[in-house]
Write a protein that holds these residues in place. Structure first.
Motif, PDB file in Angstrom:
ATOM      1  N   GLY A 205       0.777  -1.226   0.000  1.00 46.78           N
ATOM      2  CA  GLY A 205       0.000   0.000   0.000  1.00 46.78           C
ATOM      3  C   GLY A 205       0.806   1.273   0.000  1.00 46.78           C
ATOM      4  O   GLY A 205       0.243   2.366  -0.024  1.00 46.78           O
ATOM      5  N   ASN A 206       2.132   1.167   0.019  1.00 50.47           N
ATOM      6  CA  ASN A 206       2.985   2.361   0.068  1.00 50.47           C
ATOM      7  C   ASN A 206       4.064   2.345  -0.999  1.00 50.47           C
ATOM      8  O   ASN A 206       5.093   3.000  -0.859  1.00 50.47           O
ATOM      9  CB  ASN A 206       3.631   2.480   1.447  1.00 50.47           C
ATOM     10  N   GLY A 207       3.850   1.600  -2.065  1.00 52.22           N
ATOM     11  CA  GLY A 207       4.850   1.482  -3.113  1.00 52.22           C
ATOM     12  C   GLY A 207       5.883   0.421  -2.789  1.00 52.22           C
ATOM     13  O   GLY A 207       5.837  -0.242  -1.756  1.00 52.22           O
ATOM     14  N   GLN A 208       6.830   0.261  -3.698  1.00 53.17           N
ATOM     15  CA  GLN A 208       7.870  -0.738  -3.508  1.00 53.17           C
ATOM     16  C   GLN A 208       8.907  -0.266  -2.488  1.00 53.17           C
ATOM     17  O   GLN A 208       9.033   0.923  -2.205  1.00 53.17           O
ATOM     18  CB  GLN A 208       8.555  -1.043  -4.838  1.00 53.17           C
ATOM     19  N   VAL A 209       9.654  -1.221  -1.959  1.00 54.33           N
ATOM     20  CA  VAL A 209      10.740  -0.916  -1.031  1.00 54.33           C
ATOM     21  C   VAL A 209      11.987  -0.604  -1.851  1.00 54.33           C
ATOM     22  O   VAL A 209      12.437  -1.441  -2.647  1.00 54.33           O
ATOM     23  CB  VAL A 209      11.005  -2.094  -0.082  1.00 54.33           C
ATOM     24  N   PRO A 210      12.576   0.586  -1.685  1.00 51.28           N
ATOM     25  CA  PRO A 210      13.770   0.947  -2.463  1.00 51.28           C
ATOM     26  C   PRO A 210      15.039   0.382  -1.809  1.00 51.28           C
ATOM     27  O   PRO A 210      15.406   0.783  -0.710  1.00 51.28           O
ATOM     28  CB  PRO A 210      13.757   2.472  -2.425  1.00 51.28           C
ATOM     29  N   LEU A 211      15.691  -0.534  -2.497  1.00 48.97           N
ATOM     30  CA  LEU A 211      16.870  -1.217  -1.962  1.00 48.97           C
ATOM     31  C   LEU A 211      18.142  -0.536  -2.437  1.00 48.97           C
ATOM     32  O   LEU A 211      18.340  -0.333  -3.635  1.00 48.97           O
ATOM     33  CB  LEU A 211      16.865  -2.681  -2.415  1.00 48.97           C
ATOM     34  N   GLY A 212      18.998  -0.188  -1.472  1.00 45.73           N
ATOM     35  CA  GLY A 212      20.327   0.320  -1.802  1.00 45.73           C
ATOM     36  C   GLY A 212      21.316  -0.824  -1.856  1.00 45.73           C
ATOM     37  O   GLY A 212      21.026  -1.891  -2.386  1.00 45.73           O
ATOM     38  N   ASP A 213      22.492  -0.656  -1.268  1.00 44.17           N
ATOM     39  CA  ASP A 213      23.528  -1.685  -1.335  1.00 44.17           C
ATOM     40  C   ASP A 213      23.338  -2.753  -0.260  1.00 44.17           C
ATOM     41  O   ASP A 213      22.888  -2.472   0.852  1.00 44.17           O
ATOM     42  CB  ASP A 213      24.913  -1.064  -1.171  1.00 44.17           C
ATOM     43  N   VAL A 214      23.718  -3.980  -0.611  1.00 42.01           N
ATOM     44  CA  VAL A 214      23.843  -5.070   0.357  1.00 42.01           C
ATOM     45  C   VAL A 214      25.331  -5.433   0.383  1.00 42.01           C
ATOM     46  O   VAL A 214      26.091  -4.869   1.157  1.00 42.01           O
ATOM     47  CB  VAL A 214      22.957  -6.279  -0.015  1.00 42.01           C
ATOM     48  N   SER A 215      25.762  -6.339  -0.489  1.00 36.48           N
ATOM     49  CA  SER A 215      27.174  -6.708  -0.609  1.00 36.48           C
ATOM     50  C   SER A 215      27.445  -7.118  -2.046  1.00 36.48           C
ATOM     51  O   SER A 215      26.517  -7.330  -2.838  1.00 36.48           O
ATOM     52  CB  SER A 215      27.526  -7.889   0.310  1.00 36.48           C
ATOM     53  N   PHE A 216      28.722  -7.258  -2.387  1.00 40.57           N
ATOM     54  CA  PHE A 216      29.084  -7.881  -3.642  1.00 40.57           C
ATOM     55  C   PHE A 216      28.827  -9.388  -3.555  1.00 40.57           C
ATOM     56  O   PHE A 216      28.619  -9.935  -2.466  1.00 40.57           O
ATOM     57  CB  PHE A 216      30.558  -7.617  -3.981  1.00 40.57           C
ATOM     58  N   GLU A 217      28.876 -10.042  -4.686  1.00 45.10           N
ATOM     59  CA  GLU A 217      28.497 -11.452  -4.755  1.00 45.10           C
ATOM     60  C   GLU A 217      29.290 -12.337  -3.802  1.00 45.10           C
ATOM     61  O   GLU A 217      28.766 -13.310  -3.263  1.00 45.10           O
ATOM     62  CB  GLU A 217      28.668 -11.967  -6.189  1.00 45.10           C
ATOM     63  N   HIS A 218      30.548 -12.014  -3.583  1.00 45.26           N
ATOM     64  CA  HIS A 218      31.392 -12.814  -2.708  1.00 45.26           C
ATOM     65  C   HIS A 218      31.914 -12.000  -1.527  1.00 45.26           C
ATOM     66  O   HIS A 218      32.929 -12.348  -0.923  1.00 45.26           O
ATOM     67  CB  HIS A 218      32.564 -13.405  -3.503  1.00 45.26           C
TER      68      HIS A 218
END
Length: 307
Positions: A205-218
Motif C-alpha cells: 500500500g505504500n509502493g515498492q521498497v527501495p533497496l540500496g547496497d547489500v554486498s558484492f556477490e562474494h
C-alpha cells in the motif's frame, strides 16, 4: 556493536578477499563455511535445511521459515545422530545433514541443491528432486565458478561452497536503487535476503521498497561503506508520502515528502520477518519508539544489521 558471530563472519570473508578482489571472477572460496541457521532465520539456506531434514527421515515443510516445527525436526535429527540437541544448525549439524548426490539421484536432498542453485546462481531449475542433465550442468557451472573440482557431484566441498555463496533478491516488491555507484551489489546471505524479501512482501500500500547496497556477490570491500562486507548489512531508503521512492529523489527524515507512518511500518515489517541486530536511522520519533538507532550519516537511509 557486532556480535561474535558477525565478527567471525567478517574475519572469514576478510581472509578470502586477500586472494579474491570483489570485481574479479571467483577462483575459489577459501573462507567458505556453512551459515548457521536457527529459529527466526528464513530464506534459501533454511529451505535447504528443511529439504535435507526430510531426506534424513524427518519430514519438514520446506517453506524457508525456520519456525518451531523446523526447530523440533532439527532437535530430533540431532538426538538421533548423537549431536547436541539445541535446534541450531551449525557446522556439525550441517555436516551430518548433507547428502552426497549426483546425476541419476532423486529426492529431497536434490531439491535442496536445486533451490540453492536457483537462488545463488540466479537460475530457474525445476525443483522436482530429479538430478537430471540440467541440474548436473548447473552443478558443474557452479563448481567452475567456485574454483573447485567440477565433477558434477554435490559432496561436502560443493555443499559448503553452495551454502556459503550469497543469494540474490527477487525484486517483485522492491526496486534497485544505486546511490553509491556499486552496480548490482545486492547479494547477501540466504537468511538476510530471505528476511528482506519477506519484509518487502508484507509492506503493501505504500509502493515498492527501495533497496540500496547489500554486498558484492562474494563479499569484500565495497566503495562508500565501512561495512556491507559479509552479506548481513542492507540499506533501504525511507518512504515518501507520494510513494515515489523508486522514481523520485532520495529524501531524509526531515524532508517534507518523508512519510513517517509508512517508514515506521517498514521498520516494523523488517523486525518482524528476520533476525535483526539493529536498524540505523536518525528519525528521533522512530528512535524513541525503539525501532531504529541513531548513527552518524544515517539521515537518508535505513541500515539493517541482520544476524
Amino acid at each position: 556493536m557486532r556480535t561474535l558471530t558477525r565478527l567471525a563472519a567478517a574475519l572469514t570473508v576478510a581472509i578470502g578477499i586477500v586472494l579474491v578482489a570483489p570485481a574479479a571472477p571467483a577462483s575459489a572460496f577459501p573462507g567458505a563455511f556453512f551459515h548457521t541457521q536457527r529459529q527466526g532465520n528464513r530464506g534459501v539456506d533454511t529451505q535447504a535445511v528443511q529439504h535435507l531434514l526430510t531426506a534424513r527421515g524427518h519430514a519438514t515443510g520446506a517453506d524457508g521459515v525456520f519456525g518451531s516445527g523446523t526447530a523440533t525436526s532439527v532437535r530430533a535429527f540431532q538426538t538421533a545422530r548423537g549431536l547436541t540437541s539445541d535446534g541450531i544448525v551449525g557446522p556439525q549439524t550441517w555436516g551430518a545433514l548433507i547428502v552426497t548426490v549426483r546425476q541419476g539421484d532423486n529426492g529431497a536432498a536434490v531439491r535442496a541443491v536445486q533451490v540453492l542453485l536457483n537462488k545463488k546462481r540466479r537460475l530457474s531449475l525445476a525443483v522436482d528432486g530429479d538430478f537430471g542433465s540440467g541440474t548436473h550442468a548447473a552443478v558443474v557451472a557452479f563448481q567452475n565458478h567456485a574454483g573447485i573440482t567440477a565433477d558434477g557431484i554435490v559432496g561436502p566441498t560443493t555443499w559448503q561452497n553452495l551454502v556459503w555463496h550469497y543469494a540474490y533478491p527477487s525484486f517483485a516488491n522492491m526496486c534497485d536503487q544505486n546511490p553509491d555507484g556499486n552496480g548490482t551489489a545486492n547479494w547477501g546471505t540466504g537468511s538476510a535476503i530471505g528476511s528482506l524479501e519477506a519484509a518487502a512482501a508484507s509492506f503493501t500500500g505504500n509502493g515498492q521498497v527501495p533497496l540500496g547496497d547489500v554486498s558484492f556477490e562474494h563479499g569484500g570491500d565495497i566503495p562508500g561503506h565501512s561495512t556491507h562486507e559479509t552479506g548481513l548489512d542492507v540499506d533501504v531508503w525511507p518512504i515518501r508520502t507520494d510513494s515515489a521512492q523508486c522514481t523520485a529523489a532520495r529524501i531524509t527524515w526531515e524532508s517534507a515528502a518523508y512519510d513517517r507512518a509508512a517508514t515506521r511500518l517498514l521498520a516494523q515489517r523488517i523486525r518482524a520477518t528476520g533476525r535483526v541486530e539493529s536498524i540505523y536511522f536518525n528519525d528521533p520519533t522512530l528512535i524513541s519508539e525503539g525501532l531504529t538507532t541513531s548513527y552518524p550519516n544515517h539521515d537518508n537511509h535505513l541500515h539493517i544489521n541482520y544476524l
